[in-house]
Every structure is written in C-alpha cells, then in structure tokens.
Design a protein around this motif. Structure first.
Motif, mmCIF file in Angstrom:
data_model
loop_
_atom_site.group_PDB
_atom_site.id
_atom_site.type_symbol
_atom_site.label_atom_id
_atom_site.label_comp_id
_atom_site.label_asym_id
_atom_site.label_seq_id
_atom_site.Cartn_x
_atom_site.Cartn_y
_atom_site.Cartn_z
ATOM 1 N N PHE A 71 -27.286 29.782 14.740
ATOM 2 C CA PHE A 71 -27.798 28.670 13.947
ATOM 3 C C PHE A 71 -27.352 27.318 14.512
ATOM 4 O O PHE A 71 -27.555 26.285 13.868
ATOM 5 N N GLY A 72 -26.735 27.331 15.706
ATOM 6 C CA GLY A 72 -26.227 26.091 16.291
ATOM 7 C C GLY A 72 -27.331 25.196 16.811
ATOM 8 O O GLY A 72 -28.480 25.615 17.048
ATOM 9 N N LYS A 73 -26.982 23.924 17.022
ATOM 10 C CA LYS A 73 -27.935 22.925 17.511
ATOM 11 C C LYS A 73 -27.384 22.153 18.706
ATOM 12 O O LYS A 73 -27.919 21.112 19.066
ATOM 13 N N THR A 74 -26.332 22.665 19.312
ATOM 14 C CA THR A 74 -25.700 21.975 20.437
ATOM 15 C C THR A 74 -26.002 22.738 21.720
ATOM 16 O O THR A 74 -25.712 23.929 21.830
ATOM 17 N N LYS A 75 -26.586 22.024 22.686
ATOM 18 C CA LYS A 75 -26.910 22.645 23.971
ATOM 19 C C LYS A 75 -25.644 22.785 24.805
ATOM 20 O O LYS A 75 -24.954 21.806 25.092
ATOM 21 N N VAL A 76 -25.341 24.035 25.174
ATOM 22 C CA VAL A 76 -24.178 24.332 26.013
ATOM 23 C C VAL A 76 -24.699 24.950 27.301
ATOM 24 O O VAL A 76 -25.211 26.077 27.301
ATOM 25 N N LEU A 97 -28.477 27.346 22.492
ATOM 26 C CA LEU A 97 -27.847 26.430 21.552
ATOM 27 C C LEU A 97 -26.666 27.137 20.894
ATOM 28 O O LEU A 97 -26.714 28.320 20.577
ATOM 29 N N ARG A 98 -25.610 26.381 20.675
ATOM 30 C CA ARG A 98 -24.402 26.932 20.089
ATOM 31 C C ARG A 98 -23.895 25.990 18.990
ATOM 32 O O ARG A 98 -24.320 24.839 18.870
ATOM 33 N N GLN A 99 -22.960 26.525 18.217
ATOM 34 C CA GLN A 99 -22.262 25.680 17.266
ATOM 35 C C GLN A 99 -21.271 24.795 18.027
ATOM 36 O O GLN A 99 -20.539 25.276 18.886
ATOM 37 N N ALA A 100 -21.251 23.525 17.707
ATOM 38 C CA ALA A 100 -20.321 22.619 18.373
ATOM 39 C C ALA A 100 -18.888 22.955 17.972
ATOM 40 O O ALA A 100 -18.630 23.418 16.849
ATOM 41 N N TRP A 101 -17.987 22.711 18.919
ATOM 42 C CA TRP A 101 -16.580 23.019 18.641
ATOM 43 C C TRP A 101 -16.068 22.254 17.428
ATOM 44 O O TRP A 101 -15.335 22.808 16.602
ATOM 45 N N GLY A 102 -16.442 21.002 17.281
ATOM 46 C CA GLY A 102 -15.970 20.220 16.147
ATOM 47 C C GLY A 102 -16.413 20.797 14.818
ATOM 48 O O GLY A 102 -15.653 20.784 13.836
ATOM 49 N N SER A 103 -17.648 21.328 14.780
ATOM 50 C CA SER A 103 -18.139 21.936 13.541
ATOM 51 C C SER A 103 -17.361 23.201 13.202
ATOM 52 O O SER A 103 -17.023 23.443 12.036
ATOM 53 N N LEU A 104 -17.070 24.008 14.225
ATOM 54 C CA LEU A 104 -16.318 25.242 13.978
ATOM 55 C C LEU A 104 -14.891 24.936 13.532
ATOM 56 O O LEU A 104 -14.356 25.604 12.638
#
Length: 225
Positions: A71-76, A97-104
């Motif tokens: 469900f992430g929106k950050t391109k890694v 797309l991944r979950q951003a580290w700050g969100s986790l």
C-alpha cells in the motif's frame, strides 16, 4: 375523592434523566493511533495460521510492516535501476512502491504506545523488540541509498540561558544623593566661614577683658598694715 387523588397524581412532574456528557473529540494523533491498532488486530485475525496478540513477537511485527509495503506510495529504486541514487529521476521506471521509512517509524511508535495503553506489560511489547529496530534501520539506510536522500537525525534545539542583565548605570538615586549632599556641603562651608568671621570678633571683644582680669590679679598690694 378517588378521582381527585388521581388528578393530583397526574399533576406530579416526571423526573428526567440528565443528558449524557458530550464526548471529547480525539486528537489527530489519538485517532490515527486507534486506526493503526485496529488495523494490526485485524491483521492478526486474518493471519494464517491465526495469531493472538499474546503470541505476537518482533518477527510478526516485521511481517506486518512488509505486508504494508503493497500500500506504499514511495518509489524505491532497485540496485540495477538507471535512476538508482537519484533523488529526482527524469522519467518513470518499473521499480516498486514501498512504505517510506518515516511512515513505518511513526507507525511503530504509535503501535508501541497503543500496546501498553491496552493493559499489556512493556517488557513483552513486540513493537519495542530489538529485531524491529534493526529492521527499521536497514530500511532507512536502503531507502536513503536508493532514493539519494540521506536521512539526517534532527538535532534537538538546546535552550539557551537568558542573557545576563545589563550593568547597572547610576540612577536617579545617586543624583539625588549628590544633589542633597551639595546643599549640606554648602551649609557646612557657610558655617565655617561664619565661624571664621566670628573668631576675630571674639578675640577683639575678649582681649581687653582678659587683659584687665590678668592685670588686676598681677598688681602687688602697696598697702601696709
């Protein structure tokens, strides 16, 4: 008579229950924490095999974080991507797309607080496990290299002590004391001048008298008996 009694009974007012107190509106943080906690409990219910909160460990928390990546929106960017390490790629790429580290990291903080607020002991908190902290650190470092955006730890602002008070300048009190001392000094000077002026006058007036007294006392007696 019975009818009159019935009329009196009907005239008595009916006691009403007091209205319930208004519910306090939750803050944004508390609302988000409650949603995250419900999401995690739903994840445990849908887990295969079923998993209870008492048997949950740090490894299960890491599985939950990896589950949220979909469900992430950050391109890694992957290591083989042409835009690996570029913070602003010029064109899209097929990297996931991944979950951003700050969100986790913020999510784990809320779940850790919700776990203890639900009545569980802090010692058994799976969200505070060492494995979870290591996983978050690895995600932070990997995303920083892939996205070309270093994550710098925010430095706490140190509270500076208040500046010292300015040196005290001579106020009106000193001026008043000096001004009040001036008339006193003037008065003393006038006193000295008047005393000095009175001294010759006193010497002039007492000189003959003193001389008369001494002369009369020093004159020998010439009368013979």
């Amino acid at each position: 008579m019975e009818g009159g009694g019935g009329a009196d009974t009907q005239a008595q007012p009916v006691a009403q229950a007091p209205p319930p107190p208004p519910q306090q509106q939750l803050s944004r943080y508390e609302s988000q924490k409650r949603r995250d906690w419900n999401t995690f409990l739903q994840y445990l219910r849908n887990h295969r095999p079923p998993l209870t909160l008492a048997r949950c460990s740090g490894a299960h928390v890491i599985e939950f974080l990896k589950y949220l990546d979909q469900f992430g929106k950050t391109k890694v960017h992957a290591s083989g991507c042409a835009y690996y390490g570029q913070p602003s790629p010029p064109a899209p790429c097929p990297c996931p797309l991944r979950q951003a580290w700050g969100s986790l990291d913020a999510l784990i903080g809320r779940l850790r607080a919700a776990y203890e607020e639900s009545g569980h002991a802090p010692e058994s908190n799976p969200f505070a496990a060492r494995a979870v902290r290591i996983y978050l650190r690895e995600v932070r470092d990997a995303q920083a290299k892939a996205r070309g955006i270093p994550y710098e730890k925010k430095k706490r602002k140190r509270t500076q002590p208040p500046p010292p008070p300015p040196p005290q300048q001579p106020g009106t009190g000193g001026e008043a004391s000096s001004s009040s001392a001036a008339p006193a000094a003037a008065g003393e000077g006038e006193g000295r001048d008047s005393a000095a002026a009175a001294a010759p006058a006193a010497a002039t007036s007492t000189g003959p008298a003193t001389g008369g007294i001494n002369t009369a006392a020093a004159a020998p007696s010439t009368t013979r008996v």
